[in-house]
Design a protein around this motif. Structure first.
Motif, PDB file in Angstrom:
ATOM      1  N   GLY A   8       0.711  -1.227  -0.110  1.00  0.00           N
ATOM      2  CA  GLY A   8      -0.015   0.044  -0.050  1.00  0.00           C
ATOM      3  C   GLY A   8       1.050   1.378  -0.229  1.00  0.00           C
ATOM      4  N   TYR A   9       0.165   2.456  -0.965  1.00  0.00           N
ATOM      5  CA  TYR A   9       1.048   3.418  -0.769  1.00  0.00           C
ATOM      6  C   TYR A   9      -0.023   4.656  -0.340  1.00  0.00           C
ATOM      7  CZ  TYR A   9       4.660   1.028  -3.291  1.00  0.00           C
ATOM      8  OH  TYR A   9       5.683   0.220  -3.783  1.00  0.00           O
ATOM      9  N   LEU A  10       0.114   5.783   0.573  1.00  0.00           N
ATOM     10  CA  LEU A  10      -0.501   6.823   0.835  1.00  0.00           C
ATOM     11  C   LEU A  10       0.100   7.982   0.367  1.00  0.00           C
ATOM     12  CD1 LEU A  10      -2.896   7.292   2.651  1.00  0.00           C
ATOM     13  CD2 LEU A  10      -1.361   7.487   4.558  1.00  0.00           C
ATOM     14  N   TYR A  11      -0.766   8.735  -0.402  1.00  0.00           N
ATOM     15  CA  TYR A  11      -0.391   9.991  -1.130  1.00  0.00           C
ATOM     16  C   TYR A  11      -1.385  11.046  -0.442  1.00  0.00           C
ATOM     17  CZ  TYR A  11       1.587   7.129  -4.678  1.00  0.00           C
ATOM     18  OH  TYR A  11       2.496   6.065  -5.440  1.00  0.00           O
ATOM     19  N   GLN A  12      -0.745  12.068  -0.069  1.00  0.00           N
ATOM     20  CA  GLN A  12      -1.304  13.427   0.279  1.00  0.00           C
ATOM     21  C   GLN A  12      -1.492  14.252  -0.947  1.00  0.00           C
ATOM     22  OE1 GLN A  12      -0.193  15.108   4.076  1.00  0.00           O
ATOM     23  NE2 GLN A  12      -0.641  17.166   3.278  1.00  0.00           N
ATOM     24  N   LEU A  13      -2.674  14.223  -1.130  1.00  0.00           N
ATOM     25  CA  LEU A  13      -2.840  15.181  -2.579  1.00  0.00           C
ATOM     26  C   LEU A  13      -3.097  16.875  -2.124  1.00  0.00           C
ATOM     27  CD1 LEU A  13      -5.376  13.027  -4.130  1.00  0.00           C
ATOM     28  CD2 LEU A  13      -2.934  12.680  -4.534  1.00  0.00           C
ATOM     29  N   ALA A  14      -3.645  17.028  -1.031  1.00  0.00           N
ATOM     30  CA  ALA A  14      -3.982  18.495  -0.995  1.00  0.00           C
ATOM     31  C   ALA A  14      -4.407  18.761   0.482  1.00  0.00           C
ATOM     32  CB  ALA A  14      -5.055  19.198  -1.945  1.00  0.00           C
ATOM     33  N   ILE A  15      -4.330  19.979   0.914  1.00  0.00           N
ATOM     34  CA  ILE A  15      -4.636  20.369   2.098  1.00  0.00           C
ATOM     35  C   ILE A  15      -5.769  21.395   1.946  1.00  0.00           C
ATOM     36  CG2 ILE A  15      -4.221  21.480   4.498  1.00  0.00           C
ATOM     37  CD1 ILE A  15      -1.401  20.279   4.228  1.00  0.00           C
ATOM     38  N   LEU A  16      -6.931  21.203   2.690  1.00  0.00           N
ATOM     39  CA  LEU A  16      -7.934  22.169   2.182  1.00  0.00           C
ATOM     40  C   LEU A  16      -8.576  22.541   3.387  1.00  0.00           C
ATOM     41  CD1 LEU A  16      -9.782  19.533  -0.461  1.00  0.00           C
ATOM     42  CD2 LEU A  16      -8.500  21.595  -1.087  1.00  0.00           C
ATOM     43  N   THR A  17      -9.099  23.840   3.439  1.00  0.00           N
ATOM     44  CA  THR A  17      -9.992  24.292   4.351  1.00  0.00           C
ATOM     45  C   THR A  17     -11.651  24.044   4.444  1.00  0.00           C
ATOM     46  OG1 THR A  17      -8.342  25.996   4.804  1.00  0.00           O
ATOM     47  CG2 THR A  17     -10.349  26.437   6.011  1.00  0.00           C
ATOM     48  N   LEU A  18     -12.081  23.025   5.073  1.00  0.00           N
ATOM     49  CA  LEU A  18     -13.613  22.580   5.040  1.00  0.00           C
ATOM     50  C   LEU A  18     -14.172  22.791   6.570  1.00  0.00           C
ATOM     51  CD1 LEU A  18     -12.560  19.718   2.811  1.00  0.00           C
ATOM     52  CD2 LEU A  18     -13.629  21.787   2.153  1.00  0.00           C
ATOM     53  N   GLY A  88       1.949  15.639  -4.176  1.00  0.00           N
ATOM     54  CA  GLY A  88       1.833  14.418  -4.919  1.00  0.00           C
ATOM     55  C   GLY A  88       2.835  13.562  -4.630  1.00  0.00           C
ATOM     56  N   GLN A  89       3.572  13.801  -3.469  1.00  0.00           N
ATOM     57  CA  GLN A  89       4.338  12.666  -3.018  1.00  0.00           C
ATOM     58  C   GLN A  89       4.043  11.979  -1.977  1.00  0.00           C
ATOM     59  OE1 GLN A  89       7.487  12.866  -4.448  1.00  0.00           O
ATOM     60  NE2 GLN A  89       6.892  14.409  -6.140  1.00  0.00           N
ATOM     61  N   PRO A  90       4.413  10.556  -2.185  1.00  0.00           N
ATOM     62  CA  PRO A  90       4.000   9.872  -0.930  1.00  0.00           C
ATOM     63  C   PRO A  90       4.363   9.869   0.474  1.00  0.00           C
ATOM     64  CG  PRO A  90       5.439   8.667  -2.472  1.00  0.00           C
ATOM     65  CD  PRO A  90       5.281   9.918  -2.822  1.00  0.00           C
ATOM     66  N   GLN A  91       3.656   9.970   1.318  1.00  0.00           N
ATOM     67  CA  GLN A  91       3.944  10.048   2.625  1.00  0.00           C
ATOM     68  C   GLN A  91       4.735   8.828   3.113  1.00  0.00           C
ATOM     69  OE1 GLN A  91       0.451  11.042   4.930  1.00  0.00           O
ATOM     70  NE2 GLN A  91       0.980  12.964   4.689  1.00  0.00           N
TER      71      GLN A  91
END
Length: 96
Positions: A8-18, A88-91
């Motif tokens: 498994g690979y975990l990618y952080q795509l974006a940080i959003l204010t919601l 777009g980099q994997p954590q």
């Protein structure tokens, strides 16, 4: 002897204010993509599954989102915007 499995690979795509659906606070949410790849002799060959989720940084609640919702959220995330970053980099590898 053939060695095969998944990784498994975990990618952080974006940080959003919601606004969080769990705690109701307007806070930063991370949009993550989890990809499980089929491996043969420890070499990742092709993705077996892809899942998207957002996680509230205030309370830690995680909500699964569809691929279409993830695309819409990524369109809202403008790199360099106030409080929003795109990645777009994997954590780190995700081990189920």
């Amino acid at each position: 002897m053939i060695i095969f499995g998944t990784k498994g690979y975990l990618y952080q795509l974006a940080i959003l204010t919601l606004v969080c659906g769990q705690c109701g606070n307007p806070s930063a949410h991370t949009l993550r993509k989890r990809v499980t790849k089929f491996t043969l002799f420890f070499v990742p060959l092709f993705p077996a599954s892809t899942k998207f989720a957002t996680q509230c940084t205030f309370c830690g609640a995680e909500r699964k989102v569809t691929g279409e919702e993830a695309d819409q959220l990524l369109a809202q995330a403008t790199p360099g915007g106030p409080g929003q970053q795109a990645y777009g980099q994997p954590q780190q590898p995700y081990r189920p």
